[in-house]
Design an enzyme around this catalytic site. Structure first.
Site, PDB file in Angstrom:
ATOM      1  N   CYS A 122      11.560  -4.142  -7.478  1.00 10.44           N
ATOM      2  CA  CYS A 122      10.714  -4.326  -6.307  1.00 10.44           C
ATOM      3  C   CYS A 122      11.402  -5.279  -5.338  1.00 10.44           C
ATOM      4  O   CYS A 122      11.851  -6.365  -5.734  1.00 10.44           O
ATOM      5  CB  CYS A 122       9.356  -4.871  -6.735  1.00 10.44           C
ATOM      6  SG  CYS A 122       8.290  -5.349  -5.356  1.00 10.44           S
ATOM      7  N   CYS A 125       9.260  -8.844  -5.215  1.00  8.53           N
ATOM      8  CA  CYS A 125       9.126  -9.807  -6.311  1.00  8.53           C
ATOM      9  C   CYS A 125      10.149  -9.625  -7.419  1.00  8.53           C
ATOM     10  O   CYS A 125      10.151 -10.378  -8.390  1.00  8.53           O
ATOM     11  CB  CYS A 125       7.716  -9.740  -6.897  1.00  8.53           C
ATOM     12  SG  CYS A 125       7.364  -8.170  -7.734  1.00  8.53           S
ATOM     13  N   CYS A 171       3.641  -1.956  -6.862  1.00  8.58           N
ATOM     14  CA  CYS A 171       4.123  -2.910  -7.857  1.00  8.58           C
ATOM     15  C   CYS A 171       2.935  -3.688  -8.420  1.00  8.58           C
ATOM     16  O   CYS A 171       2.099  -4.181  -7.662  1.00  8.58           O
ATOM     17  CB  CYS A 171       5.132  -3.852  -7.203  1.00  8.58           C
ATOM     18  SG  CYS A 171       5.635  -5.239  -8.255  1.00  8.58           S
ATOM     19  N   CYS A 174       3.226  -7.870  -7.270  1.00  8.65           N
ATOM     20  CA  CYS A 174       2.971  -8.322  -5.896  1.00  8.65           C
ATOM     21  C   CYS A 174       2.196  -7.315  -5.058  1.00  8.65           C
ATOM     22  O   CYS A 174       1.934  -7.548  -3.883  1.00  8.65           O
ATOM     23  CB  CYS A 174       4.291  -8.639  -5.205  1.00  8.65           C
ATOM     24  SG  CYS A 174       5.314  -7.178  -4.901  1.00  8.65           S
ATOM     25  N   CYS A 194       8.132   9.740  -5.778  1.00  8.70           N
ATOM     26  CA  CYS A 194       8.857   9.755  -4.509  1.00  8.70           C
ATOM     27  C   CYS A 194       8.760   8.363  -3.894  1.00  8.70           C
ATOM     28  O   CYS A 194       7.740   7.995  -3.322  1.00  8.70           O
ATOM     29  CB  CYS A 194       8.259  10.814  -3.589  1.00  8.70           C
ATOM     30  SG  CYS A 194       9.170  11.055  -2.059  1.00  8.70           S
TER      31      CYS A 194
END
Length: 206
Positions: A122, A125, A171, A174, A194
């Site tokens: 991510c 984070c 995510c 976060c 995707c």
């Protein structure tokens, strides 16, 4: 008071009670419809993606080594920052994608055609979200995977934004918007995650 006058008063009182009941029921219906409309308007990629409307409590995610090996579950404080803090940390396109559920233009990301082996973390984070081991060529212009690196590290939410019926992926730590998942992927899952290149940081396996 004669009998006719008394009957007229009773009829008038009954009409008043009926009118009041009708008003209360109608008002409740209007309020209910307004609340339902408000909930339907708020797609998971609008306010929630900013991280301001999520629980501030801890989250449990799976950590991975630089070699992509599963280390184990850990419970960590959820990463929550203000809009200004995210703007300072992220590029404009990454900010728009992750915090406002935007979508980068196809074939413009830096990992859609990447074939190196490594982890996709991510961008906000650094939580590991996908691995090159499950990446495949989807022909869409976005990096695509047939499963996340760990189900614990992402959240899937029903998304009706823009009149479409989709499943948004974010995510877990976060709440950054990553992309969407569709049911037209390859075996063994038949899924196509995707994702947006701008929502992830690629790190080669050590």
């Amino acid at each position: 008071m004669d009998k006719n006058s008394q009957e007229q008063l009773e009829v008038s009182a009954e009409r008043t009670r009926v009118s009041r009941r009708t008003f209360v029921v109608s008002a409740a219906g209007v309020c209910g419809a307004a609340a339902l409309w408000s909930l339907r308007r708020r797609s998971p990629g609008t306010v929630e993606a900013s991280g301001n409307n999520v629980s501030a409590g801890p989250v449990t995610i799976v950590q991975f080594s630089p070699e992509g090996k599963r280390i184990g579950k850990v419970t960590v404080p959820r990463t929550i920052k203000s809009e200004e803090e995210w703007k300072q940390q992220l590029s404009p396109v990454s900010f728009e994608v992750t915090r406002h559920a935007g979508t980068e233009r196809a074939y413009t990301g830096n990992t859609w055609n990447l074939h190196d082996r490594g982890l996709y973390r991510c961008i906000c984070c650094d939580t590991a979200v996908f691995s090159s081991d499950t990446k495949f060529e989807s022909g869409t212009g976005w990096p695509s995977f047939w499963q996340p690196i760990a189900a614990e590290n992402i959240v899937e939410i029903h998304d009706e934004a823009f009149g479409m019926d989709r499943t948004a992926v974010s995510c877990r730590d976060c709440n950054a918007h990553l992309g969407h998942v569709f049911n037209d992927g390859p075996p063994p899952t038949g899924l196509r995650y995707c994702m947006n290149s701008a929502a992830m940081r690629f790190v080669k396996f050590a």
